[in-house]
Each structure stands twice: as C-alpha cells, then as structure tokens.
Design an enzyme around this catalytic site. Structure first.
Site, PDB file in Angstrom:
ATOM      1  N   ASP A  12       0.884  -1.168   0.000  1.00  0.00           N
ATOM      2  CA  ASP A  12       0.000   0.000   0.000  1.00  0.00           C
ATOM      3  C   ASP A  12       0.921   1.217   0.000  1.00  0.00           C
ATOM      4  OD1 ASP A  12      -1.618   2.148   0.588  1.00  0.00           O
ATOM      5  OD2 ASP A  12      -2.670   1.170   2.251  1.00  0.00           O
ATOM      6  N   TYR A 234       1.861  -0.339  14.859  1.00  0.00           N
ATOM      7  CA  TYR A 234       0.929  -0.433  13.755  1.00  0.00           C
ATOM      8  C   TYR A 234       1.256   0.600  12.681  1.00  0.00           C
ATOM      9  CZ  TYR A 234      -3.279  -0.678  11.038  1.00  0.00           C
ATOM     10  OH  TYR A 234      -4.146  -0.823   9.995  1.00  0.00           O
ATOM     11  N   LYS A 237      -1.916  -2.317   7.091  1.00  0.00           N
ATOM     12  CA  LYS A 237      -2.444  -3.672   7.106  1.00  0.00           C
ATOM     13  C   LYS A 237      -1.501  -4.616   6.399  1.00  0.00           C
ATOM     14  CE  LYS A 237      -5.502  -2.854   8.754  1.00  0.00           C
ATOM     15  NZ  LYS A 237      -6.437  -2.250   7.870  1.00  0.00           N
TER      16      LYS A 237
HETATM   17  C1  F6R Z   1      -6.445   0.797   6.326  1.00  0.00           C
HETATM   18  C2  F6R Z   1      -7.697   0.501   7.030  1.00  0.00           C
HETATM   19  C3  F6R Z   1      -8.511   1.561   7.606  1.00  0.00           C
HETATM   20  C4  F6R Z   1      -7.794   2.499   8.547  1.00  0.00           C
HETATM   21  C5  F6R Z   1      -8.768   3.588   9.036  1.00  0.00           C
HETATM   22  C6  F6R Z   1      -8.079   4.647   9.865  1.00  0.00           C
HETATM   23  O1  F6R Z   1      -6.136  -0.190   5.392  1.00  0.00           O
HETATM   24  O2  F6R Z   1      -8.080  -0.612   7.102  1.00  0.00           O
HETATM   25  O3  F6R Z   1      -9.615   0.980   8.262  1.00  0.00           O
HETATM   26  O4  F6R Z   1      -7.261   1.798   9.610  1.00  0.00           O
HETATM   27  O5  F6R Z   1      -9.354   4.216   7.921  1.00  0.00           O
HETATM   28  O6  F6R Z   1      -7.052   5.174   9.124  1.00  0.00           O
HETATM   29  P1  F6R Z   1      -6.155   6.414   9.608  1.00  0.00           P
HETATM   30  O7  F6R Z   1      -5.603   6.061  10.936  1.00  0.00           O
HETATM   31  O8  F6R Z   1      -5.119   6.481   8.519  1.00  0.00           O
HETATM   32  O9  F6R Z   1      -7.061   7.595   9.642  1.00  0.00           O
HETATM   33 MG    MG Z   2      -4.861  -2.639   2.163  1.00  0.00          MG
HETATM   34 MG    MG Z   3      -4.105   2.517   2.831  1.00  0.00          MG
END
Ligand code: F6R
Ligand code: MG
Ligand code: MG
Length: 370
Positions: A12, A234, A237
């Site tokens: 990603d 973290y 993903k």
């Molecule tokens: C990323 C994902 C999303 C993020 C969520 C919060 O692949 O699964 O669910 O974890 O959108 O993202 P941030 O912390 O970047 O605002």
């Molecule tokens: Mg992904």
């Molecule tokens: Mg992403």
C-alpha cells in the site's frame, strides 16, 4: 526449459478517498516501470492489479525466489508509485515502505511477497489471490480446504494422483519457526495450529513424494509478512496475497475457488481491529467502502505459457458467488451491530490501534482491590 518463477509482490503506497482504492495514476507508473523491465529481459511478463488500497505486482521470470534483481525492481516500482502518491497527496503515501533504502530483499521491508519457482507443466493454470483489510492467516481456512478437505475438493477422494495428500509448511509468525506436516495423516494436529490463525499461518503447500509432481516444487504459496511485527508498531495492514496452481494432479480450478464460497470471519476490518466476513468480489468491486470494508478477496486466473501470462480471468466475476456475497453482507450486518464489543472488535492482545493501554494507565490509581 528452465524453471519459471512467479512473484506476486504488493504494498500500500497510497490510496484515494482514504484507504478505499489505488489511484489509476499509480497503476500507470507501475505498468510503465515493469514494461521497461520486460523490454530489458529482466522479467518475462507482468500484470499490475489493485485490490482495495494495495498495489499488486505479478511478475514472471527465471531468477528464482528471493532474487535481488526482482525484489529491487518491485521496491523501485513501489518507490516511484509512492513518489506519485506524494505528488498527488494521496492518502497514506508510501505507508508500507518501511525502509529508507533497498537492501537486497523486500522481505521485512514492508511489502508482502508470495513467490514460487517450478517446472511449468504442459498446461499450467495458476490463480493469484489478493486480499484487502485482513491478515495472512485469512488464507488458512481456504488453503486447508483446497488441499486437505475432501468435502471441498472431490479430487482428494476421486483422483488417484491426489489421493495421497499434500505437505503443508506452517509458520509460527511470532516465534519465527516453521514445521512441515502431512495431510491426511496429521490433519487434526494441523488444524490445532492453523485454527489459531493470528499466529500459525500456512506458508506453502507441496506435493507428496512419489507423485506426479516434483516434491520440492510448491503448488501454493502465501505471503506471511506482518507489518506491525516488522515496524514494531501499527503502520498499516498486512493484507495478504497467494498463488495457487491447479489441475492435473492438483485441485481443479473450481475446487480452488469453491473454498471461497464460504465468507469466513477474518480479522483486519476497520482500523485493523475488527472481525468480519471476507467477501469474494470481481476486481471492479475491490474497493472498501462500508466501515472501510468488509474485507475483500479478488482472484486473477491465468495459463502460463513459457512464463508468459495468458489472461487474466476475473474469477469471482460470476453470479455463482452472489449467494456468498449476500451471506457476507448478512454476516457483516450482524457483526457491525456489536459495535465496540468483542468478537466484532478483536481480542485485547490483537488490537493494533489500541487506546486500551492508555485507558488502563489513566485509571490505574482508581482501581481498588476487591
Ligand atoms: C487501512 C484501514 C482503515 C484504517 C482507518 C483509519 O487499510 O483498514 O480501516 O485503519 O481508515 O485510518 P487512519 O488512521 O489512517 O485515519
Ligand atoms: Mg490494504
Ligand atoms: Mg491505505
């Protein structure tokens, strides 16, 4: 002819509308970089895909697995795409590129890798699976079903060249150890391990000795990189990918896909912190919108022809999977109604984005003995 290596490497490096999908601009950058590599003769063929917010590079070559040249090519392609992502101010630009400079192999640097080297058969069907919003252990259930469950794969009972079973290479991704186990004889022990899918993951499947296919050439491989283990915190993903060979002494393509007709629960939905059903979809639906999900799996089917990729066929673009998708949405709805409660939310130890330690710290003085 020499052996062929198929490498599926993903990262990603930035997405559009939050974590929804890869921008077409990044696909173009990747395609142009891999075209040059094809012209130079480094790779035989390639395809670029997007699965949710993950940029997926499928390449064929004769350099073997863990080849520095191929991994460098993938890394530089991701770097160029990340540059573009930064320029466009895409979301999470460069997020999975955890190292500043390439050092010989992309493993441990952020991208996920599934690659295998084998002797191409007279006709070689191969399927590339790509998942978004989940973790490597999400492949345990379908891969087990494909290669070990006779209720999924009729060939295990009917086809004399498959009847003896397979060898599973299982990794303990916490302790960094592996074990080779045989089906059907060690089936219950295998399930004891791989049912704990956040720790034990199937890495490869091999034919058994004495069969139609060479015992040392894998018939399936799964990426097992856990981003939060690599980074120590973290960072995104570890959405996994897998390659599965099929037919002529292996599960038929339809037996391989049948394992995805059940939308099993996987972890990784919303903030990497929720369980939800995995939904098999065509590529055009590989964008995660509802509660950043639900988790998806897409599949591209090919025939290999001296390393050239004939295809893809968008394998889940079939009304035969409508029922699975409907079921997945019923399960998604049911799980969502739990809100912040387990088992929709992951158990405490598996929470990636967690405020729990901070809550506990804040309340430390207020907790009394009982
Ligand atoms: C990323 C994902 C999303 C993020 C969520 C919060 O692949 O699964 O669910 O974890 O959108 O993202 P941030 O912390 O970047 O605002
Ligand atoms: Mg992904
Ligand atoms: Mg992403």
């Amino acid at each position: 002819m020499s052996k062929i290596t198929v490498s599926l490497i993903k990262a990603d490096v930035g997405s559009v509308a939050g974590h929804t999908t890869v921008a077409d601009e990044l696909i173009k950058v990747a395609e142009s970089n891999l075209s040059e590599a094809k012209e130079s003769g480094l790779i035989i063929d390639f395809r670029v895909f997007k699965a949710g917010d993950d940029l997926e590079l499928l390449m064929t070559h004769t350099k073997g697995v863990d080849s520095e040249e191929i991994h460098r090519l993938a890394w530089e392609t991701f770097e160029k795409a990340a540059e573009k992502a930064k320029e466009l101010k895409l979301y999470g630009a460069g997020q999975d590129l955890l190292a500043d400079a390439f050092s010989g192999n992309v493993r441990g640097m952020g991208p996920g890798v599934a690659e295998m080297e084998f002797t191409e058969r007279k006709a070689e069907p191969i399927i590339a699976f790509m998942m978004d919003k989940t973790e490597p252990g999400a492949f345990n259930l379908p891969i087990f079903r494909i290669f070990a469950d006779p209720f999924n794969t009729a060939g295990l009972v009917i086809d004399p060249s498959m009847h003896q079973g397979f060898v599973f290479e299982i990794w303990d991704i916490m302790e960094h150890k592996r074990v080779f186990m045989k089906t059907p004889e060690e089936m219950y022990d295998i399930l004891a391990l791989i049912g704990a899918k956040s720790r034990f993951v199937i890495k490869r499947v091999f034919p058994k000795p004495g069969g139609k296919l060479p015992e040392d050439e894998p018939v399936a491989v799964i990426s097992t990189e856990k981003l939060y283990q690599i980074a120590g915190e973290y960072v995104g993903k570890d959405d996994p990918v897998a390659l599965v060979r099929a037919q002529s002494g292996l599960p038929a393509v339809g037996e391989v896909l049948e394992a995805f007709a059940f939308p099993h629960l996987v972890s990784g939905w919303m903030r990497g912190s929720h369980n939800g059903p995995i939904m098999p979809v065509p590529f055009r639906y590989a964008k995660c919108t509802r509660f950043d999900g639900p988790p998806r799996v897409v599949a591209a089917g090919f025939q290999l022809s001296n390393g050239k990729l004939i295809g893809p066929v968008d394998m889940f673009d079939d009304p035969a999977f409508d029922y699975t998708r409907q079921k997945a949405m019923e399960v998604a709805e049911y799980m969502r109604r739990h809100g912040p409660f387990e088992p929709h939310r992951l158990p405490r130890e598996e929470m990636e984005y967690t405020t729990l330690p901070k809550v506990m710290e804040k309340l430390k003085e207020r907790f009394e003995e009982i």
